[in-house]
Design a protein around this motif. Structure first.
Motif, PDB file in Angstrom:
ATOM      1  N   PRO A  73       0.792  -1.170   0.283  1.00 23.54           N
ATOM      2  CA  PRO A  73      -0.058   0.233  -0.116  1.00 23.54           C
ATOM      3  C   PRO A  73       1.096   1.768   0.187  1.00 23.54           C
ATOM      4  O   PRO A  73       1.628   1.533   0.584  1.00 23.54           O
ATOM      5  N   VAL A  74       0.310   2.728  -0.833  1.00 18.52           N
ATOM      6  CA  VAL A  74       1.210   3.453  -1.740  1.00 18.52           C
ATOM      7  C   VAL A  74       2.076   4.314   0.705  1.00 18.52           C
ATOM      8  O   VAL A  74       2.876   4.953   0.999  1.00 18.52           O
ATOM      9  N   MET A  75       0.651   3.840   1.908  1.00 21.51           N
ATOM     10  CA  MET A  75       0.432   4.761   2.759  1.00 21.51           C
ATOM     11  C   MET A  75       1.859   4.357   3.682  1.00 21.51           C
ATOM     12  O   MET A  75       2.696   4.491   4.396  1.00 21.51           O
ATOM     13  N   MET A  76       2.208   2.397   3.503  1.00 18.93           N
ATOM     14  CA  MET A  76       2.636   2.154   3.931  1.00 18.93           C
ATOM     15  C   MET A  76       3.524   2.444   2.836  1.00 18.93           C
ATOM     16  O   MET A  76       5.589   1.516   4.222  1.00 18.93           O
ATOM     17  N   LEU A  77       4.373   2.161   1.905  1.00 16.00           N
ATOM     18  CA  LEU A  77       5.322   2.507   1.716  1.00 16.00           C
ATOM     19  C   LEU A  77       6.002   3.602   1.620  1.00 16.00           C
ATOM     20  O   LEU A  77       7.342   4.025   2.061  1.00 16.00           O
ATOM     21  N   ILE A  78       5.269   4.789   2.073  1.00 20.57           N
ATOM     22  CA  ILE A  78       5.451   6.248   3.230  1.00 20.57           C
ATOM     23  C   ILE A  78       6.090   6.218   4.585  1.00 20.57           C
ATOM     24  O   ILE A  78       7.189   6.772   4.608  1.00 20.57           O
ATOM     25  N   PHE A  79       5.238   5.281   4.896  1.00 19.06           N
ATOM     26  CA  PHE A  79       5.700   4.689   5.959  1.00 19.06           C
ATOM     27  C   PHE A  79       7.664   4.710   6.133  1.00 19.06           C
ATOM     28  O   PHE A  79       8.216   5.259   7.162  1.00 19.06           O
ATOM     29  N   TRP A  80       7.520   3.431   5.330  1.00 16.42           N
ATOM     30  CA  TRP A  80       8.840   3.095   5.894  1.00 16.42           C
ATOM     31  C   TRP A  80       9.953   3.984   4.807  1.00 16.42           C
ATOM     32  O   TRP A  80      10.745   3.736   5.958  1.00 16.42           O
ATOM     33  N   CYS A  81       9.887   4.586   4.119  1.00 13.25           N
ATOM     34  CA  CYS A  81      10.256   5.851   3.427  1.00 13.25           C
ATOM     35  C   CYS A  81      10.786   6.516   4.419  1.00 13.25           C
ATOM     36  O   CYS A  81      12.676   7.114   4.727  1.00 13.25           O
ATOM     37  N   TYR A  82       9.682   7.315   4.725  1.00 13.11           N
ATOM     38  CA  TYR A  82      10.222   8.308   5.890  1.00 13.11           C
ATOM     39  C   TYR A  82      10.733   7.831   7.162  1.00 13.11           C
ATOM     40  O   TYR A  82      11.720   8.548   8.037  1.00 13.11           O
ATOM     41  N   PHE A  83      10.807   6.466   8.087  1.00 15.65           N
ATOM     42  CA  PHE A  83      11.705   5.642   8.969  1.00 15.65           C
ATOM     43  C   PHE A  83      12.696   4.606   8.845  1.00 15.65           C
ATOM     44  O   PHE A  83      13.291   5.342   9.255  1.00 15.65           O
TER      45      PHE A  83
END
Length: 226
Positions: A73-83
């Protein structure tokens, strides 16, 4: 319908707190979309060509990476990149950069498949024609196949760019002040006018996406063979 509310907050919705060096709103949404879309297009083009021309080992690796990215999911990938990006790079990565990276990666995965399919749609006779003219395999791809394949790919690219524009609204999860984020701030402050605020936001997304679709249609007509 409280139009005065929109008029009072229009600057903030369009450019955020730009005067204090903190751009946001629609301006930041467009920046995220253009930056991520440009990177995704280059990566997608490279990925599609690699899927076509690469060695079997490279193709299998790319197919696995693309399959993983398309499944996340796009939101999960954003979280992964962010952290994860700050940990991997050892530096403080701005939230805007992590959102651009996430959107570019996931869009590039889809565009790689579009490029691969566009190249595959060009008949083998075109490859044979290029080689008959004395062109090598890579020269045939550059001068004969890609110009034709780009016309086939264009609708997929336009659709993915439109999807990317809408996906920028997910940047709110890491505190990036794009259009949806600042609209939520205005709504939380005003409390009683959600229809006016989010109606205006929906209209803004509609105008931007419709304009891109219209430009894509005009470009497709210009590219049609005579």
């Amino acid at each position: 319908m409280n139009t005065q509310l929109i008029a009072d907050n229009i600057d903030y919705l369009l450019i955020g707190n730009w005067a204090n060096g903190q751009p946001g709103g629609l301006a930041l949404t467009l920046f995220l979309a253009v930056a991520a879309g440009s990177i995704a297009s280059l990566l997608g083009l490279a990925g599609g060509i690699a899927l076509t021309m690469g060695q079997p080992g490279l193709r299998r690796t790319l197919e696995a990476v693309i399959a993983v990215l398309r499944a996340i999911p796009v939101m999960m990938l954003i979280f992964w990149c962010y952290f994860l990006l700050p940990i991997l790079l050892g530096i403080d990565v701005p939230g805007i950069a992590t959102v651009i990276a996430a959107l570019a990666l996931i869009s590039a995965a889809y565009l790689s498949q579009s490029v691969y399919a566009g190249i595959a749609a060009i008949g083998h006779g075109q490859w044979a024609a290029g080689q008959a003219l004395g062109l090598g395999r890579w020269q045939t791809l550059r001068w004969v196949i890609l110009p034709q394949a780009l016309r086939v790919m264009l609708p997929s690219f336009i659709n993915q760019w439109i999807t990317l524009i809408k996906d920028t609204s997910l940047a709110y999860v890491v505190g990036v002040a794009e259009l949806t984020f600042v609209a939520t701030q205005v709504n939380n402050r005003e409390q009683i006018y959600p229809l006016e605020i989010f109606g205006m936001i929906g209209l803004a997304y509609f105008i931007v996406c419709s304009t891109l679709a219209w430009l894509g249609s005009r470009l497709a007509r210009r590219w049609q063979p005579v």
